[in-house]
Motif scaffolding. Structure first.
Motif, PDB file in Angstrom:
ATOM      1  N   ALA A   1       0.830  -1.202   0.000  1.00 37.04           N
ATOM      2  CA  ALA A   1       0.000   0.000   0.000  1.00 37.04           C
ATOM      3  C   ALA A   1       0.868   1.257   0.000  1.00 37.04           C
ATOM      4  CB  ALA A   1      -0.934  -0.005   1.200  1.00 37.04           C
ATOM      5  N   SER A   2       1.950   1.218   0.770  1.00 36.71           N
ATOM      6  CA  SER A   2       2.852   2.367   0.822  1.00 36.71           C
ATOM      7  C   SER A   2       3.529   2.598  -0.529  1.00 36.71           C
ATOM      8  CB  SER A   2       3.907   2.151   1.912  1.00 36.71           C
ATOM      9  OG  SER A   2       4.820   3.216   1.956  1.00 36.71           O
ATOM     10  N   GLU A   3       3.970   1.504  -1.157  1.00 32.97           N
ATOM     11  CA  GLU A   3       4.600   1.629  -2.470  1.00 32.97           C
ATOM     12  C   GLU A   3       3.603   2.141  -3.508  1.00 32.97           C
ATOM     13  OE1 GLU A   3       6.225  -2.153  -3.367  1.00 32.97           O
ATOM     14  OE2 GLU A   3       7.739  -2.091  -1.776  1.00 32.97           O
ATOM     15  N   LEU A   4       2.368   1.653  -3.444  1.00 29.35           N
ATOM     16  CA  LEU A   4       1.350   2.104  -4.391  1.00 29.35           C
ATOM     17  C   LEU A   4       1.025   3.571  -4.187  1.00 29.35           C
ATOM     18  CD1 LEU A   4      -0.675   1.437  -6.607  1.00 29.35           C
ATOM     19  CD2 LEU A   4      -2.287   0.721  -4.833  1.00 29.35           C
ATOM     20  N   GLU A   5       0.930   3.981  -2.929  1.00 26.12           N
ATOM     21  CA  GLU A   5       0.661   5.392  -2.644  1.00 26.12           C
ATOM     22  C   GLU A   5       1.783   6.282  -3.167  1.00 26.12           C
ATOM     23  OE1 GLU A   5      -0.325   8.283   1.209  1.00 26.12           O
ATOM     24  OE2 GLU A   5       0.201   6.179   1.480  1.00 26.12           O
ATOM     25  N   GLN A   6       3.036   5.857  -2.983  1.00 21.08           N
ATOM     26  CA  GLN A   6       4.163   6.624  -3.479  1.00 21.08           C
ATOM     27  C   GLN A   6       4.152   6.682  -5.002  1.00 21.08           C
ATOM     28  OE1 GLN A   6       6.262   8.446  -1.796  1.00 21.08           O
ATOM     29  NE2 GLN A   6       7.375   9.080  -3.643  1.00 21.08           N
ATOM     30  N   ALA A   7       3.814   5.557  -5.644  1.00 25.95           N
ATOM     31  CA  ALA A   7       3.750   5.537  -7.115  1.00 25.95           C
ATOM     32  C   ALA A   7       2.653   6.464  -7.622  1.00 25.95           C
ATOM     33  CB  ALA A   7       3.516   4.109  -7.604  1.00 25.95           C
ATOM     34  N   ASN A   8       1.519   6.496  -6.922  1.00 26.31           N
ATOM     35  CA  ASN A   8       0.431   7.385  -7.326  1.00 26.31           C
ATOM     36  C   ASN A   8       0.829   8.852  -7.188  1.00 26.31           C
ATOM     37  OD1 ASN A   8      -1.359   5.359  -8.034  1.00 26.31           O
ATOM     38  ND2 ASN A   8      -2.251   5.229  -5.986  1.00 26.31           N
ATOM     39  N   LYS A   9       1.545   9.166  -6.119  1.00 32.29           N
ATOM     40  CA  LYS A   9       2.000  10.542  -5.940  1.00 32.29           C
ATOM     41  C   LYS A   9       2.961  10.949  -7.055  1.00 32.29           C
ATOM     42  CE  LYS A   9       1.509  10.754  -0.907  1.00 32.29           C
ATOM     43  NZ  LYS A   9       2.222  10.901   0.396  1.00 32.29           N
ATOM     44  N   GLU A  10       3.875  10.037  -7.405  1.00 34.14           N
ATOM     45  CA  GLU A  10       4.817  10.331  -8.486  1.00 34.14           C
ATOM     46  C   GLU A  10       4.088  10.489  -9.818  1.00 34.14           C
ATOM     47  OE1 GLU A  10       7.618   7.181  -8.395  1.00 34.14           O
ATOM     48  OE2 GLU A  10       8.562   7.814  -6.508  1.00 34.14           O
ATOM     49  N   LEU A  11       3.064   9.656 -10.046  1.00 39.90           N
ATOM     50  CA  LEU A  11       2.288   9.759 -11.285  1.00 39.90           C
ATOM     51  C   LEU A  11       1.528  11.073 -11.343  1.00 39.90           C
ATOM     52  CD1 LEU A  11       1.170   8.538 -13.888  1.00 39.90           C
ATOM     53  CD2 LEU A  11      -0.581   7.386 -12.516  1.00 39.90           C
ATOM     54  N   GLU A  12       0.964  11.493 -10.219  1.00 38.93           N
ATOM     55  CA  GLU A  12       0.250  12.764 -10.182  1.00 38.93           C
ATOM     56  C   GLU A  12       1.191  13.931 -10.483  1.00 38.93           C
ATOM     57  OE1 GLU A  12      -1.526  12.980  -6.375  1.00 38.93           O
ATOM     58  OE2 GLU A  12      -2.703  11.149  -6.652  1.00 38.93           O
ATOM     59  N   ALA A  13       2.358  13.903  -9.839  1.00 37.52           N
ATOM     60  CA  ALA A  13       3.326  14.981 -10.071  1.00 37.52           C
ATOM     61  C   ALA A  13       3.788  14.995 -11.523  1.00 37.52           C
ATOM     62  CB  ALA A  13       4.519  14.811  -9.136  1.00 37.52           C
ATOM     63  N   PHE A  14       4.029  13.814 -12.079  1.00 34.02           N
ATOM     64  CA  PHE A  14       4.460  13.723 -13.479  1.00 34.02           C
ATOM     65  C   PHE A  14       3.371  14.234 -14.418  1.00 34.02           C
ATOM     66  CE2 PHE A  14       4.362  11.242 -17.428  1.00 34.02           C
ATOM     67  CZ  PHE A  14       5.592  11.602 -17.974  1.00 34.02           C
ATOM     68  N   SER A  15       2.126  13.811 -14.164  1.00 32.28           N
ATOM     69  CA  SER A  15       1.016  14.235 -15.023  1.00 32.28           C
ATOM     70  C   SER A  15       0.835  15.748 -14.977  1.00 32.28           C
ATOM     71  CB  SER A  15      -0.281  13.533 -14.583  1.00 32.28           C
ATOM     72  OG  SER A  15      -0.145  12.139 -14.647  1.00 32.28           O
ATOM     73  N   TYR A  16       0.914  16.304 -13.775  1.00 35.27           N
ATOM     74  CA  TYR A  16       0.723  17.752 -13.631  1.00 35.27           C
ATOM     75  C   TYR A  16       1.834  18.514 -14.339  1.00 35.27           C
ATOM     76  CZ  TYR A  16      -0.500  22.123 -11.305  1.00 35.27           C
ATOM     77  OH  TYR A  16      -0.889  23.408 -11.056  1.00 35.27           O
ATOM     78  N   SER A  17       3.078  18.049 -14.182  1.00 36.10           N
ATOM     79  CA  SER A  17       4.215  18.734 -14.793  1.00 36.10           C
ATOM     80  C   SER A  17       4.175  18.639 -16.310  1.00 36.10           C
ATOM     81  CB  SER A  17       5.519  18.134 -14.261  1.00 36.10           C
ATOM     82  OG  SER A  17       6.628  18.694 -14.914  1.00 36.10           O
ATOM     83  N   VAL A  18       3.939  17.438 -16.820  1.00 30.64           N
ATOM     84  CA  VAL A  18       3.940  17.236 -18.264  1.00 30.64           C
ATOM     85  C   VAL A  18       2.805  18.007 -18.931  1.00 30.64           C
ATOM     86  CG1 VAL A  18       3.553  15.506 -20.069  1.00 30.64           C
ATOM     87  CG2 VAL A  18       5.125  15.027 -18.197  1.00 30.64           C
ATOM     88  N   SER A  19       1.621  17.967 -18.317  1.00 29.23           N
ATOM     89  CA  SER A  19       0.489  18.658 -18.925  1.00 29.23           C
ATOM     90  C   SER A  19       0.740  20.153 -19.048  1.00 29.23           C
ATOM     91  CB  SER A  19      -0.781  18.390 -18.115  1.00 29.23           C
ATOM     92  OG  SER A  19      -0.619  18.863 -16.795  1.00 29.23           O
ATOM     93  N   HIS A  20       1.363  20.747 -18.036  1.00 29.48           N
ATOM     94  CA  HIS A  20       1.670  22.181 -18.106  1.00 29.48           C
ATOM     95  C   HIS A  20       2.782  22.459 -19.107  1.00 29.48           C
ATOM     96  CE1 HIS A  20      -0.799  24.322 -15.184  1.00 29.48           C
ATOM     97  NE2 HIS A  20      -0.809  23.194 -14.479  1.00 29.48           N
ATOM     98  N   ASP A  21       3.784  21.602 -19.192  1.00 34.20           N
ATOM     99  CA  ASP A  21       4.877  21.796 -20.129  1.00 34.20           C
ATOM    100  C   ASP A  21       4.407  21.672 -21.580  1.00 34.20           C
ATOM    101  OD1 ASP A  21       6.557  22.168 -18.024  1.00 34.20           O
ATOM    102  OD2 ASP A  21       7.395  20.133 -18.060  1.00 34.20           O
ATOM    103  N   LEU A  22       3.383  20.857 -21.824  1.00 32.79           N
ATOM    104  CA  LEU A  22       2.896  20.660 -23.189  1.00 32.79           C
ATOM    105  C   LEU A  22       1.960  21.771 -23.647  1.00 32.79           C
ATOM    106  CD1 LEU A  22       2.146  16.819 -23.239  1.00 32.79           C
ATOM    107  CD2 LEU A  22       4.021  18.014 -24.376  1.00 32.79           C
ATOM    108  N   ARG A  23       1.364  22.471 -22.713  1.00 34.36           N
ATOM    109  CA  ARG A  23       0.377  23.486 -23.092  1.00 34.36           C
ATOM    110  C   ARG A  23       0.999  24.628 -23.892  1.00 34.36           C
ATOM    111  NH1 ARG A  23      -4.710  23.897 -21.298  1.00 34.36           N
ATOM    112  NH2 ARG A  23      -5.449  22.364 -19.781  1.00 34.36           N
ATOM    113  N   ALA A  24       2.181  25.088 -23.487  1.00 36.53           N
ATOM    114  CA  ALA A  24       2.785  26.258 -24.157  1.00 36.53           C
ATOM    115  C   ALA A  24       3.062  25.998 -25.645  1.00 36.53           C
ATOM    116  CB  ALA A  24       4.058  26.666 -23.426  1.00 36.53           C
TER     117      ALA A  24
END
Length: 376
Positions: free
Chosen positions: A213-236
């Motif tokens: 559960a801890s590993e899954l939670e950490q993976a989800n946090k990393e995925l959220e951060a990656f998704s947020y960063s990539v989506s903003h970088d692609l918008r420009a």
């Protein structure tokens, strides 16, 4: 053999069997066999029960036995590794002797809190953190099944491993306990080795589940951060491509041939799809960050808004859309919007090659809501 019978009193059957083997034919004699006593299992249980006595050799603490109905705990043993917390077990049983015996037995390896009934166990489980609950079934006030229900309905203790102990043996009793939500079922009388093995197994399984559960939670946090960063970088860069392609299409409309116009339109169509993917990434990154809310939602209005947006993107599409009136629900409006955008968006996308497509969003039998996708 002799039979004596007297009317009105009964009959007596007397059987005489000779001892030794002298009277038997030699060819009828076999190897002498020693039969195991059927009392072996009973003897084991008696020896096990003897450990419940106050002066048993397994006593691990010098204090008097907990013959009262109060709460007792086993002090921390020096055998644990320095700096490493031992697993904590909550043990409930109304029988003082059994409660003290199990407490002392498990106390060699674990920190055990013993309580006299299910009510006390439920209260302690809400107040403190435990790694496993061991409970008898037959208890006054709140029995083992009641305690199990309390634990499973509380978010704080929902995943806590629970082992039921009961005097009811047999497959039916075990199935009843497991169906009620217990992780394991142990019939009395039981051996110390069996109890220790089951406790050890479920503690290890719980530890592995926590790590996963801890590993899954950490993976989800990393995925959220990656998704947020990539989506903003692609918008420009996407905005630049969108703006210049639109200017090129508007300013050079009369100078371009049909093939060149078609190419620009395909570029702009790709931009719209990429924009949709970026929005989906942003929605994914926001889902677990924002708190959930419950409110009245008009599914009819939401569905009509989604369809209107799809029609504005592709005004040339000829799709017959039917949305029922008066559909409502309670939930998180933000998440429900995401659901309908994906549901109706897929229906719109996968009917793109159907000449006369039809999308129906309404109610089916018994008030169930649904989305029907079919060609006209």
């Amino acid at each position: 053999m002799r039979i004596e019978s007297e009317e009105g009193k009964g009959s007596t059957f007397t059987v005489t069997i000779k001892g030794g083997t002298a009277h038997l034919p030699p060819d009828r004699l076999g190897v002498v066999r020693t039969l195991a006593s059927t009392a072996a299992r009973a003897t084991a249980y008696v020896e096990e029960a003897l450990h419940w006595l106050p002066d048993a050799a397994v006593r691990s603490d010098p204090s008097p036995g907990s013959g009262d109905a109060g709460i007792a705990s086993v002090p921390h043993k020096s055998g644990a590794a320095p700096g490493v917390a031992r697993p904590r077990i909550l043990w409930a049983d109304d029988n003082a002797d059994m409660r003290d015996y199990v407490r002392r037995l498990l106390g060699e390896r674990y920190d055990v809190l013993a309580v006299p009934d299910g009510l006390a166990a439920a209260a302690k489980a809400r107040e403190e953190r435990f790694d496993l609950v061991l409970t008898d079934i037959m208890m006054p006030g709140l029995d083992g099944f009641g305690l199990l229900r309390e634990l499973r309905t509380d978010a704080r203790t929902r995943t806590l491993p629970v082992i039921l102990l009961s005097a009811r043996a047999g497959e039916e009793a075990a199935v009843e306990g497991l169906d009620a939500g217990a992780d394991d079922y142990l019939a009395k009388p039981f051996s110390a080795q069996e109890l220790l093995a089951r406790v050890r197994t479920h503690l290890e399984l719980a530890r592995v589940r926590r790590e996963w559960a801890s590993e899954l939670e950490q993976a989800n946090k990393e995925l959220e951060a990656f998704s947020y960063s990539v989506s903003h970088d692609l918008r420009a860069p996407l905005r630049a491509i969108d703006g210049f392609s639109k200017l090129l299409l508007d300013d050079s409309a009369g100078k371009l041939d049909e093939r060149e116009v078609r190419y620009l339109q395909r570029i702009r169509s790709g931009i719209q799809k990429m924009s949709g993917l970026i929005n989906d990434l942003l929605d994914l990154s926001r889902i677990s960050r924002a708190p959930l809310s419950e409110e009245s939602i008009s599914l009819t209005d939401l569905a009509r808004g989604v369809i209107a947006d799809l029609q504005s993107r592709e005004p040339s599409r000829n799709v017959v859309v039917e949305i029922a009136d008066g559909m409502a629900a309670r939930g998180d409006a933000r998440l429900m919007t995401i659901v309908l955008v994906n549901l109706l968006g897929n229906a719109w996308k996968y009917t793109s090659k159907v000449p006369e497509a039809q999308i129906t969003f309404g109610q089916t039998q018994k008030g169930k809501r649904g989305c029907l996708l079919r060609p006209g």
